[in-house]
Scaffold this active site. Structure first.
Site, PDB file in Angstrom:
ATOM      1  N   TYR A 124       0.802  -1.226   0.000  1.00 21.10           N
ATOM      2  CA  TYR A 124       0.000   0.000   0.000  1.00 21.10           C
ATOM      3  C   TYR A 124       0.837   1.280   0.000  1.00 21.10           C
ATOM      4  O   TYR A 124       0.278   2.361  -0.179  1.00 21.10           O
ATOM      5  CB  TYR A 124      -0.922   0.029   1.218  1.00 21.10           C
ATOM      6  CG  TYR A 124      -1.952  -1.076   1.232  1.00 21.10           C
ATOM      7  CD1 TYR A 124      -2.840  -1.245   0.174  1.00 21.10           C
ATOM      8  CD2 TYR A 124      -2.033  -1.955   2.306  1.00 21.10           C
ATOM      9  CE1 TYR A 124      -3.783  -2.261   0.182  1.00 21.10           C
ATOM     10  CE2 TYR A 124      -2.970  -2.973   2.326  1.00 21.10           C
ATOM     11  CZ  TYR A 124      -3.843  -3.123   1.260  1.00 21.10           C
ATOM     12  OH  TYR A 124      -4.768  -4.134   1.275  1.00 21.10           O
ATOM     13  N   ILE A 125       2.121   1.192   0.254  1.00 24.48           N
ATOM     14  CA  ILE A 125       2.934   2.405   0.379  1.00 24.48           C
ATOM     15  C   ILE A 125       4.000   2.436  -0.709  1.00 24.48           C
ATOM     16  O   ILE A 125       4.377   1.402  -1.266  1.00 24.48           O
ATOM     17  CB  ILE A 125       3.585   2.505   1.776  1.00 24.48           C
ATOM     18  CG1 ILE A 125       4.332   1.218   2.129  1.00 24.48           C
ATOM     19  CG2 ILE A 125       2.543   2.817   2.828  1.00 24.48           C
ATOM     20  CD1 ILE A 125       5.012   1.257   3.483  1.00 24.48           C
TER      21      ILE A 125
END
Length: 693
Positions: A124-125
């Protein structure tokens, strides 16, 4: 590597009964493992300040650098080509580097070092190298390379970082029998110190923590073993009933600080009515107090009994010349400053060599076209090699113009160029390029001759470009020691059986217990016995001190106002002495005696006076023939207060039957300074509030 391990196991299996000999296994395997952990996992290298996993992460990011953010999952996968320990260690190290906000720019939820919230999952990052990292970390032309663990790729031995990154980021790790902790320091102060080191000037460095706070570095000692840094949160008084914690000590989170406050409140050491946590990108913990609780005293109690104050013990260790070495922070900084200078020398020499090669190539091209040497190719020749020789011979006529010997490779590069019409403009452009290259060569040579000034200019430049984003967060000041026993709330009661000698907080476990006083569960108590023994110990639920106790109270170290008045008989049938003394300092859990130590000495009278009172007593003598007086009065004010080991003055050589108090005394020592605490409308002697006199 696998073959070497196989050989070791083969030796053990083939060794028969000798395979169980531990010394050989320890020598051959354990020391190998210990060295591996030190060199390849736990300890940073002084050359670039990085552990291997950190170096491999930055290398993987540089390979894929295109100015865009990349999924961390992909970065972790790329790093696994160089790092043999799986994705978890890579992900944790990547998050740790990004949270320092120096080398890696992140996008997405990267967690919060203040609240302790973790980063989002790697899918997600996103991340990329920062502008600062691209400017100071990489240069493949001066980087030494080695094969990776599987020999499928090449990785850097050390990155050519031209900045004291190790001291800016800090480092911690656990090796075999060794703990490493290098504290982070301020970006701008490191650059100033590096400049001072290059100039041969002195400098001082103190930690600067991303969690801010207040630090006492009086015992920092360069971060070596045995040094100590005390750190406190900043606590302000919003009003009479409200305290606000605005930052936290390094290594703690808002959650751990609040948990410690709750634990101290539950144990009764402090009294907090309510706790509210409004922290996000900044710390804001609000404490509501009861009406009768002093906020100033509570602040001291928070520092004494909770994680609002912590002590850190640094241990500065780096890998230097292939082995661990203990170095001070100043030594590491000086090494980094001069190592940066060495890196610039390598870079400038590489640049100079490239510029000289360019000048040589352009000069040959100019000669080749301007002097029409290319026309030699129009002559008849039996072979191509003969034509090349003719061109070489013609070009050698101009050898004096160029600075390097003309080689066959130079001729081949010239004749491979398309022969085209050279206009006057082209010749001028070639001359301009040559002059520009000559200017660059002169500039590089000047920088090499003034390498220290060049390195200093580099440090000043990055300070001007990036320094504004890194102000000092931690305030440096010396702390006064807070005696926890003076600031905690009395949360317990002390009981004793004076005859049997048991003392403690648990009334149910002490037979025929008598209430003595209120105290806290961290207090020390002093106990006096009839035979003259006295003893200081920590208060416990139940402990045996000794029979025939005559006095118990909470012991306050350094208390010179509490005066003990006593009359004792020096041994069986001995002379009677009177003395006054204070107990200001004493070794805990060790018996002392206020008599002269003779067997069967006995205290006939004893009193404890918190303000040095000197009472008057009536002494009754045992009746005997020719005794002129059967009793007499004695005023303790007639004897001076002396040390606890003094014998005192003789008060009687005649047997004493009993002693009784005739009149309470008044203080014989100076008055006490008093303050008025307006927050709770109470007087105190702890220097809180307005001084009254």
């Amino acid at each position: 590597m696998s073959e070497e391990k196989g050989n070791k196991f083969d030796r053990v299996i083939a060794a028969g009964e000798n395979r169980y000999k531990v010394p050989g296994m320890y020598r051959d395997w354990f020391l190998d493992y210990a060295s591996y952990v030190m060199l390849d996992r736990a300890v940073p290298y002084i050359e670039d300040g990085l552990k291997p996993v950190q170096r491999r992460i930055l290398h993987a990011l540089k390979i894929n650098e295109d100015g865009r953010y990349h999924k961390v999952a992909g970065i972790v996968g790329d790093t696994m080509k160089f790092h043999p320990h799986g994705d978890a260690s890579i992900y944790d190290a990547l998050v740790s580097i990004q949270q320092k906000e120096l080398l890696i720019d992140g996008q997405g939820n990267w967690g919060n070092i203040l609240t302790g919230d973790g980063a989002a999952a790697m899918r997600y990052i996103e991340a990329k190298l920062s502008k600062f990292a691209l400017e100071v970390v990489f240069n493949p032309k001066i980087t030494e390379w080695v094969p990776t663990y599987d020999r499928a790729n090449m990785e850097p031995v050390a990155l050519p970082i031209k900045f004291p990154f190790l001291l800016a980021q800090g480092s911690k790790g656990i090796g075999v029998g060794l703990k490493i902790l290098i504290l982070p320091h301020n970006f701008n102060e490191l650059l100033d110190a590096a400049i001072a080191a290059l100039k041969g000037e002195g400098f001082d460095l103190y930690p600067d923590f991303p969690t801010a706070g207040i630090a006492d570095c009086s015992k920092y000692n360069g971060g070596l073993r045995g040094s100590r840094v005390r750190i406190r949160a900043t606590i302000t008084k919003s009003d009479k009933k409200t305290l606000v914690i605005k930052d936290i000590p390094f290594g703690e989170t808002t959650g751990s600080v609040i948990a410690s406050i709750v634990a101290a409140n539950d144990s009764g050491k402090i009294k907090i009515k309510r706790i509210d946590d409004y922290s996000s990108d900044k710390v804001e913990i609000v404490l509501q107090l009861y009406n009768d609780i002093s906020p100033d005293k509570t602040i001291d109690a928070l520092y004494a009994c909770t994680k609002c104050a912590v002590t850190i013990s640094p241990n500065s260790v780096v890998i230097k010349d292939g082995k661990p070495e203990f170095m001070t922070i100043n030594d590491i900084l000086s090494y980094c400053a001069f190592h940066t200078q060495d890196l610039f020398e390598k870079e400038l020499n590489v640049t100079l060599s490239e510029l000289e090669d360019d000048w040589h190539r352009m000069s040959l091209e100019k000669i080749f076209f301007e002097m029409k040497v290319y026309r030699v190719l129009e002559n008849d020749a039996k072979t191509w090699e003969a034509q090349i020789d003719d061109v070489m011979n013609t070009m050698l006529e101009y050898q004096h113009i160029v600075k390097k010997p003309i080689s066959n490779d130079d001729i081949l590069k010239l004749v491979e160029k398309p022969v085209r019409k050279i206009s006057k403009f082209d010749i001028k452009a070639a001359d301009e390029r040559l002059r520009s290259t000559e200017d660059q060569i002169a500039k590089v040579k000047y920088n090499l001759e003034h390498l220290t000034d060049y390195t200093i200019a580099h440090f000043k430049n990055i300070k001007n470009k990036y320094g504004a984003a890194h102000p000092r967060l931690t305030r440096i000041e010396e702390f006064e020691n807070i005696n926890a026993q003076k600031v905690v709330v009395a949360n317990a009661k002390l009981y004793a059986n004076f005859a049997t000698g048991f003392v403690g907080l648990d009334e149910k476990n002490i037979d025929n217990a008598t209430f003595v006083c209120e105290c806290s569960d961290i207090d020390d108590i002093i106990v006096f016995m009839k035979n003259g023994d006295y003893y200081v110990t920590s208060v416990k639920d139940k402990t045996f001190i000794g029979k025939d106790i005559i006095h118990i109270s909470v012991f306050k170290k350094g208390d010179n106002r509490t005066i003990y008045n006593t009359i004792y008989q020096d041994g069986k049938g001995g002379i009677y002495f009177v003395k006054r003394f204070a107990v200001t300092s004493i070794t805990k859990n060790k018996f002392y005696n206020f008599t002269q130590g003779k067997p069967d000495s006995t205290a006939l009278y004893f009193s404890a006076n918190p303000n040095g009172e000197a009472e008057t007593i009536r002494i009754h003598f045992r009746p005997r023939p020719k005794l002129k007086k059967t009793s007499e009065n004695y005023d303790f004010a007639n004897i001076a207060v002396k040390g606890r080991s003094s014998r005192g003055n003789i008060i009687s050589r005649f047997p004493i039957q009993r002693i009784q108090l005739k009149a309470k005394g008044v203080s014989t020592i100076g008055g006490k300074d008093i303050w008025f605490d307006a927050d709770i409308n109470r007087l105190n002697d702890a220097q809180r509030g307005q001084y009254l006199g």
